[in-house]
Write a protein that holds these residues in place. Structure first.
Motif, PDB file in Angstrom:
ATOM      1  N   PHE A   3       0.826  -1.210   0.000  1.00 58.50           N
ATOM      2  CA  PHE A   3       0.000   0.000   0.000  1.00 58.50           C
ATOM      3  C   PHE A   3       0.857   1.256   0.000  1.00 58.50           C
ATOM      4  CE2 PHE A   3      -2.681  -3.336   1.743  1.00 58.50           C
ATOM      5  CZ  PHE A   3      -3.859  -3.144   1.025  1.00 58.50           C
ATOM      6  N   HIS A   4       0.420   2.212  -0.809  1.00 58.25           N
ATOM      7  CA  HIS A   4       1.113   3.492  -0.912  1.00 58.25           C
ATOM      8  C   HIS A   4       0.102   4.592  -0.595  1.00 58.25           C
ATOM      9  CE1 HIS A   4       4.110   6.370  -2.289  1.00 58.25           C
ATOM     10  NE2 HIS A   4       3.182   6.961  -3.027  1.00 58.25           N
ATOM     11  N   TRP A   5       0.270   5.224   0.562  1.00 57.74           N
ATOM     12  CA  TRP A   5      -0.664   6.255   1.016  1.00 57.74           C
ATOM     13  C   TRP A   5      -0.219   7.634   0.519  1.00 57.74           C
ATOM     14  CZ3 TRP A   5      -5.247   5.760   3.701  1.00 57.74           C
ATOM     15  CH2 TRP A   5      -5.560   4.474   4.146  1.00 57.74           C
TER      16      TRP A   5
ATOM     17  N   ALA B  15      -2.397  14.148  -5.457  1.00 54.97           N
ATOM     18  CA  ALA B  15      -1.115  13.492  -5.199  1.00 54.97           C
ATOM     19  C   ALA B  15      -1.115  12.072  -5.748  1.00 54.97           C
ATOM     20  CB  ALA B  15      -0.815  13.484  -3.703  1.00 54.97           C
ATOM     21  N   ALA B  16      -2.261  11.397  -5.666  1.00 50.99           N
ATOM     22  CA  ALA B  16      -2.360  10.041  -6.199  1.00 50.99           C
ATOM     23  C   ALA B  16      -2.149  10.012  -7.700  1.00 50.99           C
ATOM     24  CB  ALA B  16      -3.728   9.446  -5.865  1.00 50.99           C
ATOM     25  N   LEU B  17      -2.543  11.078  -8.386  1.00 53.08           N
ATOM     26  CA  LEU B  17      -2.458  11.126  -9.840  1.00 53.08           C
ATOM     27  C   LEU B  17      -1.159  11.744 -10.343  1.00 53.08           C
ATOM     28  CD1 LEU B  17      -6.133  12.250 -10.531  1.00 53.08           C
ATOM     29  CD2 LEU B  17      -5.198   9.942 -10.691  1.00 53.08           C
ATOM     30  N   THR B  18      -0.394  12.332  -9.446  1.00 59.13           N
ATOM     31  CA  THR B  18       0.827  13.024  -9.883  1.00 59.13           C
ATOM     32  C   THR B  18       2.102  12.459  -9.275  1.00 59.13           C
ATOM     33  OG1 THR B  18       0.526  14.694  -8.144  1.00 59.13           O
ATOM     34  CG2 THR B  18      -0.377  15.196 -10.318  1.00 59.13           C
ATOM     35  N   THR B  19       1.971  11.589  -8.280  1.00 62.92           N
ATOM     36  CA  THR B  19       3.152  10.952  -7.710  1.00 62.92           C
ATOM     37  C   THR B  19       3.176   9.486  -8.115  1.00 62.92           C
ATOM     38  OG1 THR B  19       2.022  10.364  -5.643  1.00 62.92           O
ATOM     39  CG2 THR B  19       3.142  12.489  -5.721  1.00 62.92           C
ATOM     40  N   VAL B  20       4.339   8.899  -8.103  1.00 64.52           N
ATOM     41  CA  VAL B  20       4.503   7.525  -8.567  1.00 64.52           C
ATOM     42  C   VAL B  20       5.007   6.656  -7.421  1.00 64.52           C
ATOM     43  CG1 VAL B  20       5.620   6.023 -10.253  1.00 64.52           C
ATOM     44  CG2 VAL B  20       5.084   8.409 -10.842  1.00 64.52           C
ATOM     45  N   PRO B  21       4.284   5.583  -7.087  1.00 65.01           N
ATOM     46  CA  PRO B  21       4.787   4.687  -6.050  1.00 65.01           C
ATOM     47  C   PRO B  21       6.133   4.093  -6.466  1.00 65.01           C
ATOM     48  CG  PRO B  21       2.494   4.218  -6.564  1.00 65.01           C
ATOM     49  CD  PRO B  21       2.986   5.161  -7.613  1.00 65.01           C
ATOM     50  N   PRO B  22       7.019   3.835  -5.516  1.00 69.06           N
ATOM     51  CA  PRO B  22       8.331   3.265  -5.852  1.00 69.06           C
ATOM     52  C   PRO B  22       8.198   2.005  -6.703  1.00 69.06           C
ATOM     53  CG  PRO B  22       8.253   3.907  -3.541  1.00 69.06           C
ATOM     54  CD  PRO B  22       6.858   4.058  -4.073  1.00 69.06           C
ATOM     55  N   GLY B  23       8.978   1.956  -7.774  1.00 73.51           N
ATOM     56  CA  GLY B  23       8.992   0.779  -8.634  1.00 73.51           C
ATOM     57  C   GLY B  23       7.894   0.709  -9.658  1.00 73.51           C
TER      58      GLY B  23
ATOM     59  N   TRP C 284     -10.407   7.927  -1.556  1.00 76.97           N
ATOM     60  CA  TRP C 284     -10.391   7.192  -2.824  1.00 76.97           C
ATOM     61  C   TRP C 284      -9.164   6.296  -2.908  1.00 76.97           C
ATOM     62  CZ3 TRP C 284     -14.857   7.852  -5.338  1.00 76.97           C
ATOM     63  CH2 TRP C 284     -15.578   9.019  -5.092  1.00 76.97           C
ATOM     64  N   TRP C 285      -9.281   5.218  -3.709  1.00 78.07           N
ATOM     65  CA  TRP C 285      -8.151   4.316  -3.878  1.00 78.07           C
ATOM     66  C   TRP C 285      -8.045   3.860  -5.319  1.00 78.07           C
ATOM     67  CZ3 TRP C 285      -9.389  -1.217  -4.188  1.00 78.07           C
ATOM     68  CH2 TRP C 285     -10.733  -1.510  -3.935  1.00 78.07           C
ATOM     69  N   TRP C 286      -6.798   3.563  -5.723  1.00 79.45           N
ATOM     70  CA  TRP C 286      -6.466   3.218  -7.101  1.00 79.45           C
ATOM     71  C   TRP C 286      -5.681   1.904  -7.098  1.00 79.45           C
ATOM     72  CZ3 TRP C 286      -6.632   7.924  -4.912  1.00 79.45           C
ATOM     73  CH2 TRP C 286      -7.370   8.937  -5.561  1.00 79.45           C
ATOM     74  N   PRO C 287      -6.317   0.776  -7.421  1.00 75.94           N
ATOM     75  CA  PRO C 287      -5.651  -0.530  -7.325  1.00 75.94           C
ATOM     76  C   PRO C 287      -4.856  -0.896  -8.579  1.00 75.94           C
ATOM     77  CG  PRO C 287      -7.934  -0.847  -7.935  1.00 75.94           C
ATOM     78  CD  PRO C 287      -7.745   0.644  -7.775  1.00 75.94           C
ATOM     79  N   ARG C 288      -3.672  -1.422  -8.367  1.00 78.05           N
ATOM     80  CA  ARG C 288      -2.881  -2.026  -9.435  1.00 78.05           C
ATOM     81  C   ARG C 288      -2.472  -3.425  -8.985  1.00 78.05           C
ATOM     82  NH1 ARG C 288       1.187   2.969 -10.978  1.00 78.05           N
ATOM     83  NH2 ARG C 288      -0.015   4.533  -9.844  1.00 78.05           N
ATOM     84  N   GLN C 289      -1.804  -4.114  -9.860  1.00 76.60           N
ATOM     85  CA  GLN C 289      -1.545  -5.530  -9.612  1.00 76.60           C
ATOM     86  C   GLN C 289      -0.784  -5.769  -8.309  1.00 76.60           C
ATOM     87  OE1 GLN C 289      -2.795  -7.495 -12.052  1.00 76.60           O
ATOM     88  NE2 GLN C 289      -2.363  -9.458 -11.057  1.00 76.60           N
ATOM     89  N   THR C 290       0.257  -4.996  -8.069  1.00 75.24           N
ATOM     90  CA  THR C 290       1.095  -5.249  -6.895  1.00 75.24           C
ATOM     91  C   THR C 290       1.072  -4.113  -5.886  1.00 75.24           C
ATOM     92  OG1 THR C 290       3.039  -4.356  -8.037  1.00 75.24           O
ATOM     93  CG2 THR C 290       2.654  -6.730  -8.209  1.00 75.24           C
TER      94      THR C 290
ATOM     95  N   CYS D 251      -1.396  -0.697  -4.275  1.00 75.44           N
ATOM     96  CA  CYS D 251      -2.663   0.037  -4.222  1.00 75.44           C
ATOM     97  C   CYS D 251      -2.388   1.415  -3.624  1.00 75.44           C
ATOM     98  CB  CYS D 251      -3.693  -0.705  -3.382  1.00 75.44           C
ATOM     99  SG  CYS D 251      -5.306   0.123  -3.291  1.00 75.44           S
ATOM    100  N   VAL D 252      -2.753   2.448  -4.353  1.00 72.81           N
ATOM    101  CA  VAL D 252      -2.595   3.820  -3.879  1.00 72.81           C
ATOM    102  C   VAL D 252      -3.882   4.236  -3.181  1.00 72.81           C
ATOM    103  CG1 VAL D 252      -2.154   6.215  -4.549  1.00 72.81           C
ATOM    104  CG2 VAL D 252      -1.014   4.337  -5.765  1.00 72.81           C
ATOM    105  N   ILE D 253      -3.758   4.781  -1.988  1.00 75.64           N
ATOM    106  CA  ILE D 253      -4.932   5.204  -1.216  1.00 75.64           C
ATOM    107  C   ILE D 253      -4.758   6.651  -0.774  1.00 75.64           C
ATOM    108  CG2 ILE D 253      -6.513   4.625   0.654  1.00 75.64           C
ATOM    109  CD1 ILE D 253      -5.179   1.945   0.937  1.00 75.64           C
ATOM    110  N   SER D 254      -5.797   7.423  -0.946  1.00 76.34           N
ATOM    111  CA  SER D 254      -5.756   8.820  -0.518  1.00 76.34           C
ATOM    112  C   SER D 254      -6.312   8.979   0.893  1.00 76.34           C
ATOM    113  CB  SER D 254      -6.565   9.692  -1.475  1.00 76.34           C
ATOM    114  OG  SER D 254      -6.700  11.007  -0.969  1.00 76.34           O
ATOM    115  N   GLU D 255      -5.700   9.875   1.627  1.00 72.61           N
ATOM    116  CA  GLU D 255      -6.267  10.298   2.908  1.00 72.61           C
ATOM    117  C   GLU D 255      -7.586  11.029   2.660  1.00 72.61           C
ATOM    118  OE1 GLU D 255      -6.115  10.304   6.065  1.00 72.61           O
ATOM    119  OE2 GLU D 255      -4.253   9.224   6.497  1.00 72.61           O
TER     120      GLU D 255
END
Length: 353
Positions: free
Chosen positions: A45-47, A53-61, A182-188, A190-194
């Motif tokens: 999970f990437h908060w 921020a969910a749409l403009t930042t990239v989770p590591p990897g 809101w949350w945005w799921p991907r295969q490995t 999941c991005v979640i907004s506060e």
């Protein structure tokens, strides 16, 4: 049942508009359960502090992509699967509900909550994307609390009986709706907004529907400072509140934003500051005791200043302006035109609204 359904609607509306910090443990556990329902292992999970921020930042990897292409981006394959799982759950639950009960709960709970969400939280998402988001709209509707509240109300207010497996699936969606933004799921991952830290709304519908509105600052603000301004449900730029000058208003190309900015300072003040020429005035036959005033506004356009025929929720009769063609010299004829009536027909109205 109707009263209890209304109470459940208000309960879920409060959860949808909550400004409490997310319950990260509960959110991650529930989303992990939803991943398992579609045959996947739980993600990492990437908060993030806000939808933007969910749409403009990239989770590591993870690869990046523009927000406007998120619905077509590689790796954006899970939302349709989650949405399909949700739709199947709804079909399974509907099979155990009498249609008349479902119709009443939809009217009292689901539809009002859907309208409230569209006029509040979904407005913020549109601002975060800064474009139309047709590709992802279905996914955001899947996350709307309206359908979860619908089946919760059917169960609690109408006494519908669901199987333990159906309740387990419904409870997972309900737990997510209660615990985070809101949350945005991907295969490995999941991005979640506060959740937002500020949400300001006004009641505007018959069943307690709300829309974003704040007269003195952002209507919604997130922990990272990202915010959205709104005037009676219309998203507007911040200058409508910080610098609603005649010059800024006259330069604005968006008619709705221009209208909101004028309402923000008041039609009377705007007319005075802009130095608009009074063409004519007359008693308002559709609103006894009030006056219609017709002004030159701009080329080929005039504005009719009138007062509401009905009282607003706060007990005040609002003054408002309506643009009319410059061919009108008679305020009564101009008022009739806004209703599709002639001056004589408008004069026969007992009271307009």
């Amino acid at each position: 049942m109707q009263r209890e359904a209304a109470e459940i609607r208000e309960e879920w509306l409060g959860r949808a508009l909550s400004t409490l910090p997310a319950d990260r443990t509960a959110a991650e556990a529930a989303i992990s359960g939803l991943y398992r329902l579609i045959g996947l292992d739980p993600p990492r999970f990437h908060w993030v502090p806000s939808p933007v921020a969910a749409l403009t930042t990239v989770p590591p990897g993870m690869p990046s992509w523009p927000a406007e292409h998120i619905g077509r981006a590689p790796g954006w394959t899970l939302p349709p699967r989650f949405s399909a799982s949700m739709r199947q759950l709804c079909l399974d639950l509907d099979a155990r509900i009498h249609p008349s009960v479902s119709g009443l709960i939809r009217q009292e709970v689901r539809d009002p909550l859907s309208r409230s969400s569209g006029s509040s939280l979904l407005m913020a998402l549109r601002a975060a994307h800064d474009v139309e988001y047709h590709a992802t709209n279905t996914w955001y509707q899947t996350q709307c609390v309206s359908w979860v509240a619908h089946y919760d109300a059917v169960r609690r207010a109408a006494g519908a009986v669901f199987t333990s497996e159906q309740l387990r699936r419904l409870d997972l969606w309900a737990a997510v709706a209660r615990s985070c933004g809101w949350w945005w799921p991907r295969q490995t991952v999941c991005v979640i907004s506060e959740r937002p830290v500020t949400v300001r709304t006004e009641v505007w519908g018959d069943n307690g529907e709300v829309r974003l509105h704040s007269a003195d600052g952002p209507a919604i603000r997130y922990p990272d400072g990202w915010d959205v301004h709104a005037w009676h449900g219309t998203r507007v730029p911040s200058w409508v509140f910080t610098d609603p000058s005649v010059l800024r208003i006259d330069r604005e190309v968006n008619v709705e934003v221009r209208r909101c900015a004028i309402e923000r300072i008041g039609w009377g003040s705007y007319i005075g500051q802009a130095g608009l020429r009074l063409v004519a005035s007359a008693p308002d036959p559709g609103n006894p005791g009030s006056e219609l005033r017709l002004y030159d506004l701009r080329r080929e356009t005039r504005v009719l200043l009138a007062i509401n025929g009905s009282v607003e929720r706060d007990g005040v009769r609002r003054q408002y302006g309506l643009t009319v063609p410059a061919s009108f010299d008679d305020p009564v004829a101009a008022a009739g035109w806004t209703y599709g009536l002639s001056a004589d027909q408008y004069s026969l109205l007992v009271r307009r609204t």
